[in-house]
Design a protein around this motif. Structure first.
Motif, short mmCIF file in Angstrom:
data_model
loop_
_atom_site.label_atom_id
_atom_site.label_comp_id
_atom_site.label_asym_id
_atom_site.label_seq_id
_atom_site.Cartn_x
_atom_site.Cartn_y
_atom_site.Cartn_z
N UNK A 58 -11.69 -2.28 9.63
CA UNK A 58 -10.82 -1.16 10.02
C UNK A 58 -10.53 -0.28 8.82
N UNK A 59 -10.21 -0.91 7.69
CA UNK A 59 -9.95 -0.16 6.45
C UNK A 59 -11.19 0.62 6.04
N UNK A 60 -12.35 -0.02 6.07
CA UNK A 60 -13.60 0.66 5.70
C UNK A 60 -13.86 1.86 6.61
N UNK A 61 -13.68 1.68 7.89
CA UNK A 61 -13.93 2.76 8.85
C UNK A 61 -12.98 3.94 8.62
N UNK A 62 -11.69 3.65 8.44
CA UNK A 62 -10.72 4.72 8.23
C UNK A 62 -11.00 5.49 6.94
N UNK A 63 -11.29 4.77 5.86
CA UNK A 63 -11.56 5.42 4.58
C UNK A 63 -12.84 6.25 4.64
N UNK A 64 -13.85 5.74 5.30
CA UNK A 64 -15.12 6.45 5.43
C UNK A 64 -14.94 7.74 6.23
N UNK A 65 -14.22 7.66 7.33
CA UNK A 65 -13.99 8.83 8.17
C UNK A 65 -13.16 9.89 7.45
N UNK A 66 -12.11 9.46 6.77
CA UNK A 66 -11.18 10.40 6.14
C UNK A 66 -11.70 11.01 4.84
N UNK A 99 -1.35 11.18 -6.06
CA UNK A 99 -1.71 11.87 -4.81
C UNK A 99 -2.80 11.11 -4.07
N UNK A 100 -3.77 10.58 -4.80
CA UNK A 100 -4.85 9.81 -4.19
C UNK A 100 -4.30 8.55 -3.53
N UNK A 101 -3.44 7.84 -4.26
CA UNK A 101 -2.88 6.61 -3.72
C UNK A 101 -1.98 6.89 -2.51
N UNK A 102 -1.21 7.96 -2.57
CA UNK A 102 -0.37 8.31 -1.43
C UNK A 102 -1.21 8.62 -0.20
N UNK A 103 -2.30 9.33 -0.39
CA UNK A 103 -3.17 9.68 0.74
C UNK A 103 -3.77 8.43 1.38
N UNK A 104 -4.20 7.49 0.56
CA UNK A 104 -4.78 6.25 1.07
C UNK A 104 -3.70 5.40 1.74
N UNK A 105 -2.54 5.28 1.11
CA UNK A 105 -1.45 4.50 1.71
C UNK A 105 -1.01 5.10 3.05
N UNK A 106 -0.97 6.42 3.15
CA UNK A 106 -0.60 7.07 4.40
C UNK A 106 -1.64 6.78 5.49
N UNK A 107 -2.90 6.87 5.11
CA UNK A 107 -3.99 6.62 6.05
C UNK A 107 -3.95 5.18 6.57
N UNK A 108 -3.58 4.24 5.70
CA UNK A 108 -3.60 2.83 6.06
C UNK A 108 -2.20 2.29 6.38
N UNK A 109 -1.28 3.17 6.75
CA UNK A 109 0.11 2.77 7.04
C UNK A 109 0.20 1.70 8.11
N UNK A 110 -0.60 1.80 9.17
CA UNK A 110 -0.54 0.80 10.23
C UNK A 110 -0.91 -0.58 9.70
N UNK A 111 -1.92 -0.65 8.87
CA UNK A 111 -2.34 -1.94 8.31
C UNK A 111 -1.29 -2.48 7.35
N UNK A 112 -0.70 -1.60 6.55
CA UNK A 112 0.33 -2.03 5.60
C UNK A 112 1.60 -2.47 6.30
N UNK A 113 1.84 -1.98 7.50
CA UNK A 113 3.03 -2.37 8.26
C UNK A 113 2.79 -3.54 9.20
N UNK A 114 1.55 -4.03 9.24
CA UNK A 114 1.27 -5.11 10.18
C UNK A 114 0.45 -6.24 9.57
N UNK A 115 0.77 -6.63 8.36
CA UNK A 115 0.14 -7.82 7.81
C UNK A 115 -0.49 -7.69 6.45
#
Length: 100
Positions: A6-14, A67-83
């Motif tokens: 899921x992380x790979x797919x989101x990062x690749x798309x974004x 800014x880079x880290x914030x963008x990645x953390x925002x993109x992966x917020x669901x994963x960071x909030x669920x485990x």
């Protein structure tokens, strides 16, 4: 779908990365305590909870490290909030020096 995929797919798309590595480091944290675990039990190292992301993308050109880290953390917020308990980020633009 695994958390890693899921992380790979989101990062690749974004970010359309030139290169991307998502490394599951959960096993390295066995025995550590997590504040949100019941009775402060020690983590057994199973599951997908700790990741390292190494990404090179032209989208990061001119952006600060924060800014880079914030963008990645925002993109992966669901994963960071669920485990996902930890996410180490190494984000670069093409041509920038990497890990030594």
């Amino acid at each position: 779908m695994t958390v890693k995929s899921t992380i790979e797919e989101k990062l690749t798309t974004a970010f359309e990365p030139e290169s991307l590595a998502v490394i599951d480091e959960s096993h390295l944290h066995a025995g550590h305590h997590h504040a949100d675990s019941s009775h402060h039990e020690a983590f057994d190292g199973s599951g997908e909870t700790h990741f390292r992301v190494r990404i090179v993308s032209a989208r990061f050109a001119g952006e600060s490290r924060i800014a880079r880290q914030r963008a990645i953390n925002k993109l992966l917020a669901d994963e960071l909030n669920s485990g996902v308990h930890a996410l180490a980020i190494e984000a670069r633009a093409p041509g920038e020096p990497g890990r030594r």
